[in-house]
Design a protein around this motif. Structure first.
Motif, PDB file in Angstrom:
ATOM      1  N   LYS A  18       0.847  -1.199   0.000  1.00 17.19           N
ATOM      2  CA  LYS A  18       0.000   0.000   0.000  1.00 17.19           C
ATOM      3  C   LYS A  18       0.878   1.242   0.000  1.00 17.19           C
ATOM      4  CE  LYS A  18      -3.765   2.229   2.575  1.00 17.19           C
ATOM      5  NZ  LYS A  18      -4.647   2.123   3.773  1.00 17.19           N
ATOM      6  N   LEU A  19       0.636   2.147  -0.960  1.00 18.16           N
ATOM      7  CA  LEU A  19       1.424   3.371  -1.092  1.00 18.16           C
ATOM      8  C   LEU A  19       0.487   4.555  -1.271  1.00 18.16           C
ATOM      9  CD1 LEU A  19       4.191   4.763  -1.414  1.00 18.16           C
ATOM     10  CD2 LEU A  19       4.051   4.258  -3.868  1.00 18.16           C
ATOM     11  N   LYS A  21      -2.412  -1.390  -3.517  1.00 21.78           N
ATOM     12  CA  LYS A  21      -3.218  -0.186  -3.323  1.00 21.78           C
ATOM     13  C   LYS A  21      -2.349   1.049  -3.538  1.00 21.78           C
ATOM     14  CE  LYS A  21      -6.306  -2.406   0.030  1.00 21.78           C
ATOM     15  NZ  LYS A  21      -6.891  -2.338   1.398  1.00 21.78           N
ATOM     16  N   LEU A  22      -2.841   1.962  -4.382  1.00 17.05           N
ATOM     17  CA  LEU A  22      -2.100   3.184  -4.699  1.00 17.05           C
ATOM     18  C   LEU A  22      -3.026   4.386  -4.601  1.00 17.05           C
ATOM     19  CD1 LEU A  22       0.422   4.680  -5.782  1.00 17.05           C
ATOM     20  CD2 LEU A  22      -0.394   4.153  -8.103  1.00 17.05           C
ATOM     21  N   VAL A  67      -6.628  -1.420  -6.333  1.00 17.77           N
ATOM     22  CA  VAL A  67      -7.338  -0.291  -5.722  1.00 17.77           C
ATOM     23  C   VAL A  67      -6.551   0.978  -6.032  1.00 17.77           C
ATOM     24  CG1 VAL A  67      -8.088   0.787  -3.571  1.00 17.77           C
ATOM     25  CG2 VAL A  67      -8.329  -1.688  -3.875  1.00 17.77           C
ATOM     26  N   LEU A  68      -7.184   1.905  -6.757  1.00 18.15           N
ATOM     27  CA  LEU A  68      -6.526   3.144  -7.177  1.00 18.15           C
ATOM     28  C   LEU A  68      -7.374   4.337  -6.747  1.00 18.15           C
ATOM     29  CD1 LEU A  68      -4.267   4.588  -8.833  1.00 18.15           C
ATOM     30  CD2 LEU A  68      -5.760   4.346 -10.836  1.00 18.15           C
ATOM     31  N   ARG A  69      -6.741   5.262  -6.040  1.00 22.24           N
ATOM     32  CA  ARG A  69      -7.418   6.490  -5.620  1.00 22.24           C
ATOM     33  C   ARG A  69      -6.663   7.684  -6.200  1.00 22.24           C
ATOM     34  NH1 ARG A  69     -11.053   5.426  -1.414  1.00 22.24           N
ATOM     35  NH2 ARG A  69     -10.787   3.368  -0.443  1.00 22.24           N
ATOM     36  N   LEU A  70      -7.370   8.498  -6.968  1.00 21.07           N
ATOM     37  CA  LEU A  70      -6.812   9.703  -7.569  1.00 21.07           C
ATOM     38  C   LEU A  70      -7.617  10.883  -7.060  1.00 21.07           C
ATOM     39  CD1 LEU A  70      -6.525   8.367 -11.240  1.00 21.07           C
ATOM     40  CD2 LEU A  70      -4.726   8.398  -9.497  1.00 21.07           C
ATOM     41  N   THR A  71      -6.979  11.775  -6.308  1.00 18.22           N
ATOM     42  CA  THR A  71      -7.711  12.885  -5.696  1.00 18.22           C
ATOM     43  C   THR A  71      -6.950  14.194  -5.875  1.00 18.22           C
ATOM     44  OG1 THR A  71      -6.682  12.406  -3.539  1.00 18.22           O
ATOM     45  CG2 THR A  71      -8.818  11.408  -3.970  1.00 18.22           C
ATOM     46  N   SER A  72      -7.667  15.213  -6.300  1.00 15.81           N
ATOM     47  CA  SER A  72      -7.128  16.576  -6.418  1.00 15.81           C
ATOM     48  C   SER A  72      -5.854  16.621  -7.254  1.00 15.81           C
ATOM     49  CB  SER A  72      -6.881  17.177  -5.023  1.00 15.81           C
ATOM     50  OG  SER A  72      -8.084  17.227  -4.282  1.00 15.81           O
ATOM     51  N   THR A  75     -10.003  -3.102  -9.634  1.00 19.21           N
ATOM     52  CA  THR A  75     -11.353  -3.467  -9.189  1.00 19.21           C
ATOM     53  C   THR A  75     -12.043  -2.316  -8.469  1.00 19.21           C
ATOM     54  OG1 THR A  75     -10.545  -4.356  -7.075  1.00 19.21           O
ATOM     55  CG2 THR A  75     -10.704  -5.890  -8.938  1.00 19.21           C
ATOM     56  N   PHE A  76     -11.265  -1.263  -8.125  1.00 16.39           N
ATOM     57  CA  PHE A  76     -11.827  -0.116  -7.401  1.00 16.39           C
ATOM     58  C   PHE A  76     -11.100   1.146  -7.842  1.00 16.39           C
ATOM     59  CE2 PHE A  76     -11.846   3.047  -4.086  1.00 16.39           C
ATOM     60  CZ  PHE A  76     -13.125   3.011  -3.557  1.00 16.39           C
ATOM     61  N   LEU A  77     -11.882   2.185  -8.168  1.00 18.18           N
ATOM     62  CA  LEU A  77     -11.314   3.485  -8.533  1.00 18.18           C
ATOM     63  C   LEU A  77     -12.052   4.588  -7.800  1.00 18.18           C
ATOM     64  CD1 LEU A  77      -9.574   5.410 -10.342  1.00 18.18           C
ATOM     65  CD2 LEU A  77     -11.469   5.343 -11.987  1.00 18.18           C
ATOM     66  N   GLU A  78     -11.286   5.488  -7.193  1.00 17.75           N
ATOM     67  CA  GLU A  78     -11.835   6.751  -6.696  1.00 17.75           C
ATOM     68  C   GLU A  78     -11.257   7.863  -7.556  1.00 17.75           C
ATOM     69  OE1 GLU A  78     -12.090   9.683  -2.776  1.00 17.75           O
ATOM     70  OE2 GLU A  78     -10.870   7.872  -2.689  1.00 17.75           O
ATOM     71  N   ASN A  79     -12.126   8.662  -8.140  1.00 22.38           N
ATOM     72  CA  ASN A  79     -11.726   9.777  -8.994  1.00 22.38           C
ATOM     73  C   ASN A  79     -12.394  11.033  -8.452  1.00 22.38           C
ATOM     74  OD1 ASN A  79     -11.033  11.541 -11.047  1.00 22.38           O
ATOM     75  ND2 ASN A  79     -12.592  10.775 -12.457  1.00 22.38           N
TER      76      ASN A  79
END
Length: 222
Positions: free
Chosen positions: A119-120, A144-145, A170-175, A195-199
């Motif tokens: 996880k990073l 997880k990134l 699991v990828l989260r991209l914010t701001s 399988t999971f994206l937060e944009n």
């Protein structure tokens, strides 16, 4: 510190007045989780614990750190953190913009992320481009990134000709206002196991099937 030798969990998150950490922290050799570790300004050199000293913490599994300096790049950071052999989860937050004039030009970091790192989380990412070792095709063990608050970041490296072997699901991209990528490239080429994206607040990440909260899950396509 001698009375804390059995300590395994230390959370200093939210201690806003904390400007530096004493060197003796590195003597807590049973520590497994360390949150809110501050990399202080150069005015505290000689008395403050820095990332290089943490290599003595052989059991450290989870680390979150705040960079209160403007001369530490991602390359320099990883040169120290690669020595943490038990680390599985890492969060780094840059509190200042990187000053290119002050930052030493680092040697090219040729190693890959440690296999055990799963996880990073990179907040306030200070660069326009990801270093090569953070390109998706080199993330063969990371699961997880999260990259957030990077006002300069533009992309994930050269567009691959075929799907990478990236393990991130699991990828989260914010701001990330300058990050430009389409859903097809993101899902089919860069992150094929996603399988999971937060944009969130990434206006140039386009055509994603995220819901009104900026979330997509693979089971939504069933």
């Amino acid at each position: 510190m001698d009375s804390l030798q059995s300590l395994v969990y230390l959370d200093m998150t939210g201690c806003q007045m904390l400007e530096w950490i004493p060197m003796r922290l590195a003597l807590l050799n049973n520590l497994e989780v360390l949150k809110g570790f501050v990399v202080s300004d150069t005015s505290y050199e000689g008395v403050a614990c820095n990332l290089n000293y943490l290599k003595k913490l052989k059991k450290l599994r989870k680390l979150s750190t705040e960079i209160h300096r403007d001369d530490i790049s991602v390359h320099q950071l990883m040169e120290d953190l690669i020595k943490l052999k038990a680390l599985t989860s890492l969060k780094v937050t840059w509190k200042r913009d990187l000053n290119i004039a002050r930052a030493e030009k680092p040697k090219e970091f040729t190693k890959s992320l440690p296999d055990q790192l799963k996880k990073l989380d990179l907040q306030g990412f200070p660069h326009k481009e990801l270093p090569t070792w953070l390109h998706p095709h080199n993330l063969r063990h990371l699961k997880k990134l999260h990259i957030g608050g990077g006002r300069l970041l533009k992309g994930f490296g050269d567009l691959p000709g075929k799907a990478t072997e990236c393990a991130v699901d699991v990828l989260r991209l914010t701001s990330l206002p300058k990050l430009r990528i389409g859903w097809i490239e993101l899902k089919q080429l860069y992150f094929p196991k996603l399988t999971f994206l937060e944009n969130y607040n990434c206006p140039r990440v386009s055509l994603t099937p995220c819901d009104g909260n900026g979330i997509w899950r693979s089971d939504q396509d069933d």
